[in-house]
Structure formats: C-alpha cells, structure tokens
Design a protein around this motif. Structure first.
Motif, short mmCIF file in Angstrom:
data_model
loop_
_atom_site.label_atom_id
_atom_site.label_comp_id
_atom_site.label_asym_id
_atom_site.label_seq_id
_atom_site.Cartn_x
_atom_site.Cartn_y
_atom_site.Cartn_z
N LEU D 34 0.82 -1.21 0.00
CA LEU D 34 0.00 0.00 0.00
C LEU D 34 0.86 1.27 0.00
O LEU D 34 0.46 2.30 0.54
CB LEU D 34 -0.95 -0.02 1.20
CG LEU D 34 -1.86 -1.25 1.31
CD1 LEU D 34 -2.84 -1.10 2.47
CD2 LEU D 34 -2.63 -1.50 0.01
N ALA D 35 2.05 1.18 -0.59
CA ALA D 35 2.93 2.35 -0.65
C ALA D 35 3.68 2.34 -1.96
O ALA D 35 4.11 1.29 -2.42
CB ALA D 35 3.92 2.34 0.51
N GLY D 92 5.50 10.35 1.69
CA GLY D 92 4.88 9.14 1.15
C GLY D 92 3.95 8.53 2.18
O GLY D 92 3.50 9.19 3.12
N ALA D 93 3.67 7.22 2.01
CA ALA D 93 2.74 6.54 2.93
C ALA D 93 3.23 6.69 4.37
O ALA D 93 4.40 6.45 4.67
CB ALA D 93 2.65 5.06 2.56
N HIS D 94 2.33 7.12 5.25
CA HIS D 94 2.73 7.33 6.65
C HIS D 94 1.51 7.34 7.55
O HIS D 94 0.37 7.42 7.08
CB HIS D 94 3.50 8.65 6.79
CG HIS D 94 2.64 9.86 6.59
ND1 HIS D 94 2.37 10.39 5.34
CD2 HIS D 94 1.97 10.66 7.46
CE1 HIS D 94 1.60 11.44 5.45
NE2 HIS D 94 1.32 11.63 6.73
N VAL D 95 1.78 7.27 8.82
CA VAL D 95 0.74 7.46 9.84
C VAL D 95 1.13 8.67 10.68
O VAL D 95 2.31 8.89 10.95
CB VAL D 95 0.58 6.20 10.72
CG1 VAL D 95 1.84 5.92 11.54
CG2 VAL D 95 -0.63 6.32 11.64
N TYR D 262 -1.39 3.86 -0.92
CA TYR D 262 -1.60 3.48 -2.32
C TYR D 262 -2.68 2.40 -2.40
O TYR D 262 -2.48 1.28 -1.90
CB TYR D 262 -0.29 2.99 -2.91
CG TYR D 262 -0.37 2.59 -4.36
CD1 TYR D 262 -0.58 3.54 -5.35
CD2 TYR D 262 -0.22 1.27 -4.74
CE1 TYR D 262 -0.63 3.18 -6.69
CE2 TYR D 262 -0.27 0.89 -6.08
CZ TYR D 262 -0.48 1.86 -7.05
OH TYR D 262 -0.53 1.50 -8.36
N LEU D 263 -3.80 2.72 -3.03
CA LEU D 263 -4.96 1.84 -3.01
C LEU D 263 -5.39 1.39 -4.41
O LEU D 263 -6.42 0.73 -4.56
CB LEU D 263 -6.13 2.55 -2.31
CG LEU D 263 -5.85 2.98 -0.87
CD1 LEU D 263 -6.94 3.90 -0.35
CD2 LEU D 263 -5.70 1.75 0.03
N ASP D 292 5.24 1.20 4.97
CA ASP D 292 4.74 0.54 3.76
C ASP D 292 3.78 -0.54 4.22
O ASP D 292 4.15 -1.71 4.35
CB ASP D 292 5.90 -0.08 2.97
CG ASP D 292 6.65 0.95 2.12
OD1 ASP D 292 6.71 2.11 2.54
OD2 ASP D 292 7.16 0.57 1.05
N PRO D 293 2.51 -0.17 4.42
CA PRO D 293 1.56 -1.17 4.92
C PRO D 293 1.29 -2.23 3.86
O PRO D 293 1.58 -2.02 2.67
CB PRO D 293 0.28 -0.36 5.18
CG PRO D 293 0.65 1.07 5.03
CD PRO D 293 1.86 1.11 4.16
N VAL D 294 0.73 -3.33 4.30
CA VAL D 294 0.26 -4.34 3.35
C VAL D 294 -1.20 -4.69 3.65
O VAL D 294 -1.66 -4.58 4.79
CB VAL D 294 1.09 -5.65 3.40
CG1 VAL D 294 2.47 -5.42 2.81
CG2 VAL D 294 1.16 -6.23 4.79
N ALA D 295 -1.88 -5.06 2.59
CA ALA D 295 -3.21 -5.67 2.71
C ALA D 295 -3.05 -7.10 2.23
O ALA D 295 -2.49 -7.34 1.16
CB ALA D 295 -4.21 -4.92 1.86
#
Lengths: 297, 297, 297, 297
Positions: D34-35, D92-95, D262-263, D292-295
């Motif tokens: 997701l990144a 970029g992808a973050h929390v 990123y979806l 960099d999460p994952v689904a």
C-alpha cells in the motif's frame, strides 16, 4: 560608537576614517589566517550537532544516473563535484550573532528579540546572522600564556581585568575604542588532540575583564576557546548567571564575540597590533557565522 | 605569479608588496558587501540540494528537555539558540575550489586530483576548500550592462574579449597582474525574483574573454551569475566542451572563480577599482566556499 | 525458492500457500515488537552518520513567521508539528538491501550491481531498498544464551553450525525452507548501556552456521547484533574475507539479513516459532530499511 | 475500545481475539503493498522539507580515504555502501502520531501534550512516534471513485457520511469496531505526475464522514491523499477550523490517520475486506512514521 539599531551592534557603525586607519596599520604585508581547517566529525562543543561534509554530486554519480547538467553536447567528459555541508555556525572559528544567547522569563536577546515573536522554524528573524556586519578594524592580541610564561592556560583559569591591563602593558599595546581584542589562552595550540585540549579548556576572561573591554570601547572581542569566557564563572552573582560575560557583552551591549579563533602563529610572531578582517556569512535565521578571519601586519 | 603547488592557484602566492599595495587603494573608507543574504529555500542552480536553516537548540527546547548545558546553577533563565545549516558551498556568493569541475576519462581536476585516488566519502582530499587562500587584492569591476546602456544583459548574451577591453577602456581602468576581475551582467539586480532572473540568466564571458583575463595575469575572476561563463557557450569546440571557460581557467590554470557576487551597489557607485577581500572557509572535502566578499574604496 | 530476479532475493517470491500457512501459526494473538525505540544520538555502528531528529515545523514557529498553511481562516489556533529525520537505514532494527555490501575488483553486489554502472549520487539504482519485499513468514528464534545458560554471549563468541542445530533441538523447533531465522546473542538486553554492550558485541554465526541456514532454505536471517555475523571471523579464508557470512548469504545468495533485532521479550516468553512480519520502506537509493518487525504467537 | 493511555489511541489496545480474527481473514494468500516507492525530491505537501537520499559510504570512498572498517585483513576487496536519508515522517505513505496536529491557545494535542512542557529540540516527548503501536487489524477499502464510476475524484470533492454508507453498501462490506478504514479518491493513480495530481488533490471525507467512522468504532482511518480530509472543508464551523476532521479524530479521539496510502491495485482487485498490517518506526520525537503497509487477502 553607540548602536542605535536594535539588530546590530556598534561594530556595524564604523566611520570611514576608522576603516582607513585600520587599513593603514600593516607595514609588512603578511597575512595570518585565524582559523584552523574544519573537517567531518571535528571536535565541537558537546551540545552542537556534528560537522559533516558529504557528497551531493560526483562525476561517477552523474554518469551512473545518465544526468546531463549541460545538455547532451559533452565530448570531453566534463563533470563536477559538489558537497553537502551540515553544520551549525558555531563550528570552528565563528562569530556569535546577537540572536545566540538569551536570558529572562521571555528568553530575550539584545534589542528585544524573543522566541515568541521572532523565532521561526527557519531560525530567529531579529538580530540573526543576516544582520552581521563585515569587520574591518584594528585588532589587538592579548597573549595571556605568553605573559604568564606557559604553553597554555590550565583548565578554567581566570583572566581578570588587572591581568588584561598587565598583558597589554607587557606587550606595549593599548586597547582603543573601535578595536577587536583577541585573547589567547593557548587552547587551540593542542588542536585537534581532544585529550590535551580538555586539560586546557574554558579558561578565559571573567566579568571584570569584560567590563575592562567595555570601558575601552571595543566593538568585538574574541578568544581561542569554544566559549568566550571562563567556565565555570568565578562569581555566578545572585541570582546565578552561568555566563555573565556573554550576558554583559552580547545581550546587554551587542559587543560581538568571536570564538575558536586560532592565535598560535600570531602569538609566535609577536604580532600584537594588526588589521583584523572577518567577513560573516549573511544568513537569515542563523545564530552566528563560521568565518576564517585574517590578521594582516 | 606561477602556481607551483598542485593544490593551490596563483592567488595563494601573493607577495607582501602586492598585499600592501592593495590595502593602500581605498581613499574613502566605504565598504560594499558583495553578497546578498541567504535564506531557506533560496533560488539555486537547479542541481544543488536546497539551502536550509533549521533549529538545533532553542530556549524552550532546552527547558522542555530539562537540559542544563551549564549545570544546575542558572537563576536568570540563561539559554541559547543554535541552528543547523544544510547547504552546498555553491549557495549564494561563493568561490569554486580547484576540486569542483572535472574533465577527461579520469575525471581529473587541476593539479592531477581525480576521484579514484582523491574522492573520499567526506569529499575530495586534493585541491579542496581546505586549501583555499584568503583573497586580499586589487579588484576591478567591469560593468557590462553599464557599458551597453541596459539594465541587465539578456539571457545567454556573450561577453567577448573585445567587449572586455572596451568596457575597461570606457571605465578608464586597466586590468593588471594579480587582480581579481568581477564582471557584472545585472542578473542579481533582479534577486530573488526568479521569473525576472530567468530572463537574464547565464550571460557572461566566452572563451576569448577568459583568454583575455589569463593574458593579463589575473589570479581570480568573478561574476554576478550562477556560473562564471556564458551558457550555452557560443563555440563548444571539438570535441564539444560545455564549459570551456571553467575548463581553461579553473582546470588548466587554477584561476579561482567567484560566482553569484552582488555588484549592483558597486556599479551604481561607479567604483571600478577597489580593495577586494574574500575569506573562504577552510573545510576539508568542500568543493568551494560560501563567502561574503567586500569591496573597499 | 530460487530467485530469478537479479534485484530481489528468494524472500520476494513466497507462494500464497506459504503466506497463508504463516498467518495460521499464531494461536494466542500476542504481538511482540522486535525493535527498540530510536532516539537522537543513539548508539550506532561507529562508521554511520548520527541518528538525529530535529524540528522542521512547530506551532510557535508558524506563528512567528506568520505562516498560514491552511489559509487565513483559522479561529481555533490550529497548527502542526513536523520533524526532520537524518539517518541511515542501518539505524536500529533494519534489513540490509542487496546493494549494501560489495566485493571484488568491481565492487559488485548480488545480481551484478556495481558502482560504475549503478551508483548514482542519490544511491544505488540496482538491488536497492526500493526492491525490498514485505516479509510475511514463519519465524524461528534460536536463543543461544538461553541454550548456554548465560545472560548474553561474550564479545566475539562464535556460534557454529553444530550449535545452531543443538539450540534448535534443545528448543524443539526445526528450521524449514522459507523461514526467517533470528539468532539471539543477548547483546540488546544491555541496550542502550554502551559500556555493557561493548562487553557483548559482535558475537554471532560463523561461516558454518551460515551454510547450515542456507542448506535449510531460509529466505532471511537476523540477529540482535549490529552486524549479522561474528566479528572478527574465526576463519578469514584465503584470500582474507572480513565478512564471509555476509558474502555468502547476501552477496552470493540474496538471503536478506536483519540486524539489531530486539529478541529479549520473545526469548523470555519462550516463543521459538511465530508469524514474522517485517515491512521495509521502499526507498530508491537506500541500502536497507529501518523497520520495526513483529512476531505474533 | 476506549484509550486510557494519554499517549496512545485505541489501536494500541487490541485484544488477542481481535488479532487472531484479523489474521484469519485472508483466504488467497495474496499480499498488496500500500505504498509507492519514495525517491529524492519526490512530490510532497509543500511545507515539508525535501526527501533526499545521499551517500554516506561507498566502496570507492572507503578506498580513497584508506579506511579499513574491518581492520587490515581484507584480500577480497570487501566494502560497503550506506546512504544518509533526510526526510520527515510525512513523506509518502505514513501514519500521523498523536503529536502531529495541535489546537488552542496552548497548542495542545491529544492527551494534553503541549509545546511548553513537551516539545524538546529533538521533537515532542509526549504522544510522539515512539508510542505508535503496530497495526494488525481488519481493513476495509471504500472505493469512492469506483462507486461514482470515475477515474479519480475531482479536486476538493467532498465525501460525506451518506456517501460512506452508500459505498460500503454498494461494495457489500460493513465497517466494524476495531477496523482500519481506507478511503480511495484515486489521487495516487496519477503518481508522480504532479500536474495531473493537482487536478485531483485534497478530495476526501468531511466532518460528517469522520463522525460516521467514529460511531462505528474504527481505530484508524486512511486515504490516498496527502491529508486525510477534504480541503478546504465545506464547513469551517465557528470559530473557523481549517481541519475539523483531523481535530475530531486525531486530537479529540486518538484515531490514528494514515495518509498517501496506495490503493489502486487493491481497488482493481475488488479487495474490500482484508488483513491490514502497518508497522510504524518507533522514533522518539518523530511526529509520525513512514511505513509501507500491506493488505493481505
């Protein structure tokens, strides 16, 4: 001599005749550098971020990336190198801006600057390095270890007003209005041997010596130490002030302070009076400026 | 005048009588700064990393962390601010070190330095900024837009040897051995308006002008542009060299180049001859030095 | 299991059934963090640049600058903080990218990457961190000090293939194809006491242990030390290789290596088999990735 | 579900049965990143410092310096590369950490943190990234452009509570307590084409949508935009709040917010329910974490 600009000290207001008189001092045409070269991870006052040089651009890197900074016409292998520097302005020889040390409940500095009103995320916006003047002045060296007959002052050794006067008399120089006075402790004679340096660290002028300079009308003062004053102070005062000399000179009177100034060769040459030139980098938000001053005799 | 040190150019070998002659030039005691203040995210040559000031130490931060840099005795709220600078030496007014531009299959620079032998991870170790000399010289301004009767030269306008000679004659100054010659294009008169600057970018001397300077024995040259030469070059040569002026002066002859030098006030004052002083920061591994030169008249 | 992509190791090619099998391992729903928090100036392998957090944006800084990131409509004093991090990917718990260690006359790494072709000024462009896969695997802990009955292994203590097998047998776990094996030396049990850590530094697997892992088909391995192998190696080989384990696993076989992995709590819980998840940051040009893996049991 | 720790939100307090239930969701064993990869000078929210990778160590640099990181025994040309990263956690992808956005006269954030007491020079010391939990949860994708039948939402398009409910119903998924809900606007489908991205920037949920999430008990929410909420807000409220969604979710309820997630591939696969794993870097003083999460489905 009086500073009327709240963001600049008296050194910013030298008269043309003073400039010309300073330029007329040299008779030999010899130039002394008053700074040792800086290098990655050089010794620094503990709380400062490290001094680092790294590469931003190299010929090999340009090539591996297929970069063409000058377009496609390049048959001679023309390339370039550029580094990235990461450092505070208090790295090696430098001058403190007015916006360097603070005091009081409002953390103010000279001229009324304070964090609440004037500290942005890119640094102070009042009395910062963008307001630093060029220094072109008569310079005077006070060689304290030379006077005492030692290599370097011991750690935390006090230089008081009487000794300042005695050193000047011994050397046959007077201190005048408009001067920049540089006090040698011998500390940088051991550069960069951190162990030896520790044995000679933070000697320097006390509050009486600072008053002696102020009375004579100097516009700036400097030393070969990391902080321009003896630490710890022999008299903290009440309430306790850990840096009474900085407080008096920089916060109250905008007398600029030079630190980590290399004075070994000047002392060896017996050059006690000279043309002093230091040219700070004008940077918005910086709290001082690295510089490599020269003494010309 | 000949440089015999492979890591230093002829500017490092000025004779005492030349120093004294330069110091004797000023008659008015007026000091001009030749640099505009730098600031976070200031306009830069595209490929350079951004110029950034951020805070490393603040009075509030010290307090929130319970830090006591001077020990526990502090009854006056004494604190300090220090910033962290991140920048290349090619930010604003600066001088290129010999280890800045490279050429050939071995990517060499003046004196035989090359990446394979001399490029460490903290920068070049040969001809780098730690070898830069202080500059105390006669300076000459060549005001090309003044000569042409325009505000600023148009983008990519060529200044050739004939025009250099014509400007000097028009101004009534000659260029001599040991000089630092500063060429004004008017580009920095639009600072920091990037749109206007773009319309006047990269005018400057071509190869004939560089040869003209070399024949006269200058030890350094400068301009108010980001790169000291007209871009693109009117004649690339064969094989094509995108920067023939840098190649001739800096790589072949160790003639130091100053860039982004602010010349507007000097030109307005009609000051064509002056004492030029520039004091580079000696930094191991740097490929140049930011500096704020002065012209004294 | 074979990696066919020259920029990725076998861990990037896990089959769906392997993923599902790994997810099915936990029975208790307990999550262990395998990383200790990082902090400014934290202990690092000596040659790395310091880990630093500094502030880029603060509510007070926005106000002092008059900045309005969301426009003028803001009646609630809404603001924000953002920090700037400066660090290598090898700071605290991390995984090495293939483009981390190099060997040979051409300084190549796994898959044929080499500086001449692939090292740009923003980092390697082959086998770099942008190619790192997510890790979702069966994990196995080998608790060597637990096996030996000590707190932590002494400095430079060797763990060989026989001991790896013995530890696994003692713990009642086997090592299988597709696993990530984590070797505990106890080093991080002393974090961040640098003096104590020094007494237990750089113990770890030797070349025989590395071969033992390779034979079993692991796709990655890790340890709680700063470098995943005993240093100095008990056998340098001929010609001498100072890091034969890295050379075998990372350069020759693309077996990813995790370092500075915190295993104390996992060991205390006796959790020898678990779901291991580590999610590297995909960054072009980085030579590894900081990460905070978890073990779920 | 209630957070009782003033430095952590409810996502930090997931029960073991919730963890196990989330791990049991995948049936196909397919992992989605997701990144998107980060790179030097990548597009960022304007006010952030640039994302930069530069080299700290290279094989050639080690050699030119004569450095021997492993001692003199090295007959195989063993070397290494390490980069230096300079970036905020919001790259970029973050929390976002709780200590990211602030409000009120005291600039407080969730749990009572405030700059006066808790903001050191190395960042906030309360609710900072060192307190971020690992996220192992049921994840739900709400594909708004998929629902509307468009490629990507137009600039500043509002997603309200009714539409959130309608999208979920259309997709046949429900949103449950403990979930992480990810809202797609299609913005990152144009990455890194900044011109196209500008046409689709800052669409997202309004305050009603935020309340809808809160009522359902989600522990975190995310989007593919740079800021998790429509900008400007359709209703600023009185007094005007430029980010009412951040204020409600992050400042008042410690519901963590993921941004720049990123979806695109997830939406193309029609994967609306999945195991969501995101593992923040625990860094003292950081105000969020790149990740960099994952689904996994």
């Amino acid at each position: 001599m009086t500073a009327v600009d709240p963001e600049r000290g008296p050194a910013a207001f030298r008269r043309p005749d003073e400039i010309l008189a300073a330029l007329a001092l040299p008779t030999r045409g010899e130039v002394f550098s008053l700074a040792v070269p800086r290098f990655t991870d050089m010794p620094l006052f503990g709380a400062h971020p490290p001094f680092r040089v790294s590469m931003a651009r190299t010929p090999g890197g340009l090539r591996a990336e297929g970069a063409q900074p000058w377009g496609p016409r390049n048959g001679v292998g023309y390339g370039y190198m550029a580094e990235l520097l990461s450092a505070t302005s208090h790295s090696g020889a430098h001058v403190d801006a007015l916006a360097h040390v603070t005091i009081g409940d409002d953390d103010h500095w000279y001229g009324g600057g304070n964090p609440r009103e004037h500290l942005g995320d890119s640094g102070p916006r009042h009395g910062d390095a963008s307001k630093l003047p060029p220094f072109v002045s008569r310079g005077v060296l006070l060689d304290v270890p030379g006077f005492r007959g030692v290599d370097a002052l011991p750690r935390s050794s006090v230089v008081d007003a009487d000794e300042m006067a005695a050193v000047a008399a011994h050397q046959g120089v007077d201190v005048r209005a408009g001067d920049v006075v540089l006090i040698r402790t011998g500390y940088l004679g051991h550069w960069p041997d951190t162990e030896a340096m520790t044995r000679h660290a933070t000697a320097g002028p006390d509050l009486s010596a600072a008053r002696w300079l102020l009375e004579r009308g100097v516009v700036a003062a400097g030393s070969d130490t990391e902080t321009f004053e003896v630490q710890p102070p022999p008299d903290y005062g009440d309430p306790a002030n850990p840096q009474p000399v900085h407080s008096l000179l920089l916060i109250e009177h905008a007398i600029y302070l030079f630190e980590s100034i290399y004075l070994e060769e000047l002392a060896r040459a017996g050059a006690y009076e000279f043309l002093f030139v230091a040219l700070p980098l004008k940077i918005h938000g910086a709290t001082g400026s690295m510089l490599d001053p020269v003494a010309i005799v």
